[in-house]
Design a protein around this motif. Structure first.
Motif, PDB file in Angstrom:
ATOM      1  N   THR A 100       0.829  -1.354   0.128  1.00 23.62           N
ATOM      2  CA  THR A 100      -0.057  -0.029  -0.071  1.00 23.62           C
ATOM      3  C   THR A 100       0.981   1.175  -0.112  1.00 23.62           C
ATOM      4  OG1 THR A 100      -1.523  -1.167   1.311  1.00 23.62           O
ATOM      5  CG2 THR A 100      -1.754   1.340   1.263  1.00 23.62           C
ATOM      6  N   ILE A 101       0.592   2.135  -0.857  1.00 24.23           N
ATOM      7  CA  ILE A 101       1.280   3.516  -0.902  1.00 24.23           C
ATOM      8  C   ILE A 101       0.349   4.631  -1.061  1.00 24.23           C
ATOM      9  CG2 ILE A 101       1.683   3.631  -3.277  1.00 24.23           C
ATOM     10  CD1 ILE A 101       4.585   4.199  -2.529  1.00 24.23           C
ATOM     11  N   GLU A 102       0.600   5.726  -0.131  1.00 18.61           N
ATOM     12  CA  GLU A 102      -0.418   7.119  -0.494  1.00 18.61           C
ATOM     13  C   GLU A 102       0.168   7.925  -1.453  1.00 18.61           C
ATOM     14  OE1 GLU A 102      -0.722   8.223   3.714  1.00 18.61           O
ATOM     15  OE2 GLU A 102      -1.825   6.234   4.099  1.00 18.61           O
ATOM     16  N   VAL A 103      -0.760   8.416  -2.331  1.00 16.53           N
ATOM     17  CA  VAL A 103      -0.400   9.550  -3.157  1.00 16.53           C
ATOM     18  C   VAL A 103      -1.415  10.709  -3.172  1.00 16.53           C
ATOM     19  CG1 VAL A 103       0.821   8.267  -4.941  1.00 16.53           C
ATOM     20  CG2 VAL A 103      -1.481   8.431  -5.213  1.00 16.53           C
ATOM     21  N   GLY A 104      -1.087  11.861  -3.689  1.00 18.57           N
ATOM     22  CA  GLY A 104      -1.889  13.058  -3.790  1.00 18.57           C
ATOM     23  C   GLY A 104      -1.548  13.938  -2.818  1.00 18.57           C
ATOM     24  N   ARG A 105      -0.595  14.041  -2.399  1.00 21.88           N
ATOM     25  CA  ARG A 105       0.100  15.014  -1.232  1.00 21.88           C
ATOM     26  C   ARG A 105       0.288  16.416  -2.116  1.00 21.88           C
ATOM     27  NH1 ARG A 105       2.210  10.530  -0.460  1.00 21.88           N
ATOM     28  NH2 ARG A 105       2.464   9.716   1.837  1.00 21.88           N
ATOM     29  N   PHE A 106       0.498  16.283  -3.315  1.00 20.93           N
ATOM     30  CA  PHE A 106       0.866  17.853  -4.052  1.00 20.93           C
ATOM     31  C   PHE A 106      -0.399  18.147  -4.848  1.00 20.93           C
ATOM     32  CE2 PHE A 106       4.565  15.471  -3.116  1.00 20.93           C
ATOM     33  CZ  PHE A 106       5.263  16.415  -1.981  1.00 20.93           C
ATOM     34  N   VAL A 107      -1.478  17.770  -4.444  1.00 16.94           N
ATOM     35  CA  VAL A 107      -2.897  17.933  -5.306  1.00 16.94           C
ATOM     36  C   VAL A 107      -3.770  18.656  -4.328  1.00 16.94           C
ATOM     37  CG1 VAL A 107      -4.619  17.031  -6.740  1.00 16.94           C
ATOM     38  CG2 VAL A 107      -2.536  16.121  -6.989  1.00 16.94           C
ATOM     39  N   ARG A 108      -4.372  19.580  -4.690  1.00 19.05           N
ATOM     40  CA  ARG A 108      -5.393  20.119  -3.589  1.00 19.05           C
ATOM     41  C   ARG A 108      -6.608  19.111  -3.399  1.00 19.05           C
ATOM     42  NH1 ARG A 108      -6.491  24.771  -7.506  1.00 19.05           N
ATOM     43  NH2 ARG A 108      -8.451  24.039  -7.203  1.00 19.05           N
ATOM     44  N   PRO A 109      -6.717  19.170  -2.215  1.00 14.70           N
ATOM     45  CA  PRO A 109      -7.750  18.027  -1.533  1.00 14.70           C
ATOM     46  C   PRO A 109      -9.070  17.782  -2.481  1.00 14.70           C
ATOM     47  CG  PRO A 109      -7.058  19.149   0.324  1.00 14.70           C
ATOM     48  CD  PRO A 109      -6.449  20.015  -1.069  1.00 14.70           C
TER      49      PRO A 109
END
Length: 158
Positions: free
Chosen positions: A132-141
C-alpha cells in the motif's frame, strides 16, 4: 489515449505519467543567493552598530541569521519533494521523494486498487499484492478525486 483526456497526466505513446510536485516559488539555489545577500546586509548593519558601541546588535544579527538559515535549510530540503506515478505496460510504478529519500512501489496493473484513504478529500491509497502506498500530497484536496479517476481510467484502458 489522448493527453486531453487527462488533467494531471502526461501521455507518451502507451505510457501514462503523473508528476506531482510542490509548487515552489523559489529554487534552492535562488534561496542560497537570497540568504547570502541577507547575511551581507544584516552583518554590515551589525558591524556598523558594533563600531558605534552597540555590541549586542551584532550578536542578535548572528542569532537572527542562524534561525533564518535553519528555516531556509528546511525549506530547501523539501523543495524537490514529489510523486511520480508511471503506468507502462502491465506495471504501475510509484516513486515518492521526501527530503531526498526515495520510496518506490511497483504493482501489476490488474491488481491495483485505487481508493481514498478515509474520505473524499483524503490522500489516495494505491494497493495491491500486499503493498500500500499513499499519493496525492501535492494535489489540492478537492482535486484528489479527479486524480483517482484518472488513475483508474488509465489502469482500465492502458
Amino acid at each position: 489515449m489522448s493527453n486531453q483526456a487527462y488533467q494531471f497526466a502526461q501521455v507518451s505513446g502507451p505510457a501514462v505519467h503523473w508528476r506531482l510536485k510542490r509548487n515552489c516559488a523559489i529554487t534552492p539555489a535562488q534561496l542560497g543567493w537570497m540568504f547570502l545577500s541577507l547575511c551581507t546586509v544584516s552583518l554590515a548593519i551589525g558591524v556598523f552598530f558594533w563600531l558605534q558601541g552597540a555590541t549586542l546588535v551584532l550578536a542578535f544579527a548572528g542569532l537572527e541569521l542562524t534561525v533564518v538559515g535553519l528555516a531556509f535549510l528546511v525549506y530547501a530540503r523539501h523543495a524537490a519533494d514529489g510523486e511520480l506515478i508511471s503506468l507502462q505496460g502491465s506495471n504501475l510504478v510509484v516513486e515518492l521523494e521526501t527530503a531526498g529519500r526515495l520510496e518506490r512501489a511497483e504493482f501489476e496493473r490488474q491488481w491495483v486498487r485505487v481508493e481514498p484513504k478515509s474520505g473524499d478529500q483524503s490522500l489516495i491509497e494505491l494497493s495491491g499484492q500486499g503493498r500500500t502506498i499513499e499519493v496525492g500530497r501535492f494535489v489540492r484536496p478537492e482535486l484528489r478525486q479527479v486524480l483517482a479517476r484518472e488513475i483508474r481510467r488509465a489502469l482500465r484502458t492502458a
